[in-house]
Scaffold this motif. Sequence first.
Motif, PDB file in Angstrom:
ATOM      1  N   ARG A 272       0.739  -1.405  -0.082  1.00  0.00           N
ATOM      2  CA  ARG A 272       0.146  -0.050   0.043  1.00  0.00           C
ATOM      3  C   ARG A 272       0.872   1.252   0.071  1.00  0.00           C
ATOM      4  N   GLU A 273       1.925   1.309   0.825  1.00  0.00           N
ATOM      5  CA  GLU A 273       2.800   2.557   0.963  1.00  0.00           C
ATOM      6  C   GLU A 273       3.431   2.753  -0.308  1.00  0.00           C
ATOM      7  N   SER A 275       2.425   1.584  -3.164  1.00  0.00           N
ATOM      8  CA  SER A 275       1.439   2.087  -4.303  1.00  0.00           C
ATOM      9  C   SER A 275       1.108   3.598  -4.106  1.00  0.00           C
ATOM     10  N   LYS A 276       0.913   4.083  -2.769  1.00  0.00           N
ATOM     11  CA  LYS A 276       0.701   5.530  -2.701  1.00  0.00           C
ATOM     12  C   LYS A 276       1.911   6.285  -3.482  1.00  0.00           C
ATOM     13  N   LYS A 277       2.996   5.907  -3.401  1.00  0.00           N
ATOM     14  CA  LYS A 277       4.217   6.711  -4.166  1.00  0.00           C
ATOM     15  C   LYS A 277       4.004   6.660  -5.563  1.00  0.00           C
ATOM     16  N   PHE A 286      -5.219  11.544  -3.255  1.00  0.00           N
ATOM     17  CA  PHE A 286      -5.844  10.305  -2.677  1.00  0.00           C
ATOM     18  C   PHE A 286      -5.961  10.749  -1.147  1.00  0.00           C
ATOM     19  N   GLY A 288      -5.089   9.713   2.997  1.00  0.00           N
ATOM     20  CA  GLY A 288      -4.260   9.082   3.454  1.00  0.00           C
ATOM     21  C   GLY A 288      -4.760   7.724   3.990  1.00  0.00           C
ATOM     22  N   SER A 289      -4.854   6.709   2.814  1.00  0.00           N
ATOM     23  CA  SER A 289      -5.474   5.359   3.445  1.00  0.00           C
ATOM     24  C   SER A 289      -4.807   4.551   4.379  1.00  0.00           C
ATOM     25  N   ILE A 294      -7.340   2.048  -1.691  1.00  0.00           N
ATOM     26  CA  ILE A 294      -6.735   3.590  -2.009  1.00  0.00           C
ATOM     27  C   ILE A 294      -7.896   4.166  -2.814  1.00  0.00           C
ATOM     28  N   VAL A 296      -8.383   6.848  -5.311  1.00  0.00           N
ATOM     29  CA  VAL A 296      -7.571   7.583  -5.990  1.00  0.00           C
ATOM     30  C   VAL A 296      -8.168   8.683  -7.006  1.00  0.00           C
TER      31      VAL A 296
END
Length: 360
Positions: A272-273, A275-277, A286, A288-289, A294, A296
Amino acid sequence: MRPWEMNIRRVVPYVPGDQPAGDKLIKLNTNENPYPPAPGVERALREMDADRLRKYPDPSSAELVTALAEYYGVGEDQVFVGVGSDDVIAMSFLTFFNSQKKVLFPDITYSFYKVWADLYRIPYETPALDENMAIRPLDYKRENGGIIFPNPNAPTGLYMPLDQVEEIVKANQDVIVIVDEAYIDFAGPSARELLPVYDNLLVVQTFSKSRSMAGVRIGFALGSPALIKALNDVKYSYNSYTMNLPSQIAGTQAVKDRAYFEETRAKIMATRERSKKRFAELGFTFPGSMTNFILVTHERVPARAIFDALKKEQIYVRYFNAPRLDNSLRVSIGTDEEMDDLFRFLEQYLKEWKPAGDSE
Ligand code: PMP
């Protein structure tokens, strides 16, 4: 209209995400876990003597209840199990939201709450999330017939710190407050910690996400013995044998494997972290899941266009045609490989995308 039609209970049902068939597709639309259940689950199911299916299952699901009570350090009289948390929450609406006063839940949240309220004719009000899509605890300090909210919320993915959850529970000790923790294992501390202090608090969790067992349909509630008894009384007035034997066996094995549980949820949080990047690099914003999905929104390309393009590629995500959500996509966290396939496609697609009618 035929006379009997007047007597039909009419409801607008909840629409679950697609369950498309096929093995080439990448399924990121219903927040399932990409990893298999704990190894002991398969073993136990394989070893199950099919002759046991002749008999009704244990109506109290005692083995599973004991395993959960031990795992979470609560009494067996503080655990209620049901057929997915949908079943547990539906039963809770029927049991606890039983006054003429309005039940409160957020305007953007799990859309099944509204369906159950309508089904059971429970009046409700839906305080709006703030401009950052967070729940405002202040909105829950007014007269009401009960409260339910997910923590983390869905589909925003936002986690409310425990002191704010407590603020809501503390201000509402005359009603039942249900915290739906479907995604808590990917977030922070659980409201379970508040149970010794508040006997009006019900914490609901599921095996569908962090325990990789959406197909087995197990959910559970933790609460004071009085709340659990009330739930069981309603359950036994409705259907005594809610949970089947294979689910009871599989669920008990899953709870016993703490190491596997810790390993898979850590893997998902790491993906997940990462993917956020990647989403941010591709121009998505998005909230902050703190979940295994997430929500988006792209800076340029409409969500619906991305959704359709992904579907053509056999990549399934979730689109909600609803106010404040209709330019977003909810993307479940898959394996690193699945997410890499998604990002590879998105990178190319977003680069080439032009608004309709914009030809050179
Ligand atoms: N609550 C929330 C917030 C959810 O997103 C879901 C998953 N659809 C559920 C409850 C129900 O999950 P299950 O019935 O699979 O336990």
